[in-house]
Design a protein around this motif. Sequence first.
Motif, short mmCIF file in Angstrom:
data_model
loop_
_atom_site.label_atom_id
_atom_site.label_comp_id
_atom_site.label_asym_id
_atom_site.label_seq_id
_atom_site.Cartn_x
_atom_site.Cartn_y
_atom_site.Cartn_z
N ARG A 1 -18.43 55.97 -9.14
CA ARG A 1 -17.18 55.22 -9.01
C ARG A 1 -17.33 54.07 -8.01
O ARG A 1 -16.73 53.00 -8.19
CB ARG A 1 -16.06 56.18 -8.58
N THR B 1 -7.76 62.17 -7.07
CA THR B 1 -8.56 61.18 -7.78
C THR B 1 -7.85 60.94 -9.11
O THR B 1 -8.13 61.60 -10.11
CB THR B 1 -10.00 61.70 -8.02
N GLY C 1 -7.99 58.87 -11.43
CA GLY C 1 -8.83 58.60 -12.60
C GLY C 1 -9.39 59.85 -13.23
O GLY C 1 -9.81 59.84 -14.39
N ARG D 1 -7.49 62.64 -13.17
CA ARG D 1 -6.25 63.41 -13.38
C ARG D 1 -6.05 64.46 -12.29
O ARG D 1 -5.60 65.58 -12.55
CB ARG D 1 -6.22 64.02 -14.78
N GLU E 1 -3.79 54.86 -7.98
CA GLU E 1 -4.87 54.17 -7.28
C GLU E 1 -4.36 53.35 -6.10
O GLU E 1 -5.03 53.26 -5.07
CB GLU E 1 -5.63 53.26 -8.26
N GLY F 1 -11.84 59.63 -4.81
CA GLY F 1 -10.81 58.60 -4.87
C GLY F 1 -10.75 57.70 -3.66
O GLY F 1 -10.77 56.47 -3.77
N THR G 1 -13.79 55.47 -3.29
CA THR G 1 -13.73 54.33 -4.22
C THR G 1 -12.81 53.25 -3.68
O THR G 1 -13.10 52.05 -3.78
CB THR G 1 -13.24 54.80 -5.60
N PRO H 1 -15.56 58.38 -16.51
CA PRO H 1 -15.18 58.31 -15.10
C PRO H 1 -15.78 59.46 -14.29
O PRO H 1 -15.60 60.63 -14.62
CB PRO H 1 -13.65 58.40 -15.14
#
Length: 438
Positions: A19, A120, A122, A124, A200, A226, A229, A387
């Motif tokens: 990521r 995170t 992305g 879920r 995000e 998350g 990133t 992802p």
Amino acid sequence: MRLGAVADDVTGACDLAGRVVEAGLPASVLLGVPVGAVDVFPSDGPGCAVVALKVRTAPVAEAVVASVGAARSLMSAGATQLYQKYCSTFDSTASGNIGPIADALADVIGATASVGTPATPGARRTQYQGTLFVDGVPLAESPMRDHPLTPMRDSDLVRLLAPQTAARVGLIRWEEVRRGASAVADRVDQAHMLVDALAEDDLDVIAEAVLRRSADRPVLAGGGAGVATALARAEVRAGDSAGASADAGAAALPAVPVTGRLILAGSASAATREQIAAFRGERHLLDPLELADGPRALGRLRDALAAREDNLAPVLVHASPDVTTAQRALGAGRAAAVLEHALSELAAFAVHELGCSHLLVAGGETSGAVTTRLGITRLQIGRQAAPGVPWAVATTTDAGASDAGGDRSGDPRTIAVLLKSGNFGERSLFTDAWEVAP
């Protein structure tokens, strides 16, 4: 920024690194605590280095020692921000290992506080009012409730973390996150702070709070991939960055000519079971009870792989979905151990005796066993197949020679590897992943 992350397993390390590369920073993964001085960051710009350990379910003292060693190595190599990477489903027990490692890593950098979240979006995974949601349901109602090693029977993260540490555990609620980075930074003091995040942009607020707080005094960042990133995104926004695109990171990977494709699935997670069911190619089943009975089962699988006429077509070797029967007969630890041994031996046989070039491995424990067996010490991270599921290029060492013998045993080889968390990836991953392989 040079982001140094200590990850509690290898697939989590790859998740974070993949990521971060997509966000625009070059990244590499080191497997195990580095020995001696390491050169892991770009000489002329920011980057990310992740040390992948195998400590998620290790004894607490062992996990802490390895994590501290990894952190000190990263800081010596030039890391400016330390990050504790744990699973986005908060895999842990009543005694650890998330809390004890957080305490120890904070001590390494002289921090009095940590801030982070497993959220995170992305993947879920979201956190709201301190409750962790997995695919839209509370953690304790997700398939993680019956995980064979770390069954998660509570969804309240503060309640889960508090028994693991002597430090105070606090919660920064989503309403405070929406007030901005200054509001979050003001709450980070003398505690392990878990932060709500639903999207995000919430992670971007948390990352900005980490940067503001660390400008005055050290703070340990942590969580799933998350927040890491978001830290990478903040660095890219701040100025020109080396390798500032996923394409640039992937382009740096050497091409690996395809001579064989092998899928090894040791995970019993719901996502991996769906991926196994969706795969339409050749497949072979591993039964822990049969494996524990002697070497004949593994020998038959070696023979079957060696007899294949089309090595370019992916072939799947996967564990039996009926894990409970084997666990009752062998115990959870023994059942996992025989599977990990068999899958890692098949990897060594395929790479060093059959010349296989591309491996897709499903499951954190399985990935750790395979990379150890192949003697891989570093992964150069490239394009994501999904992802949190990046391809990487690695070089094996003579430590990875198969015990089956053969003229090519021990020859170092450059291979492409995809190491995926059991819960990650779409249903068609075992078919689609090869399209973006190096």
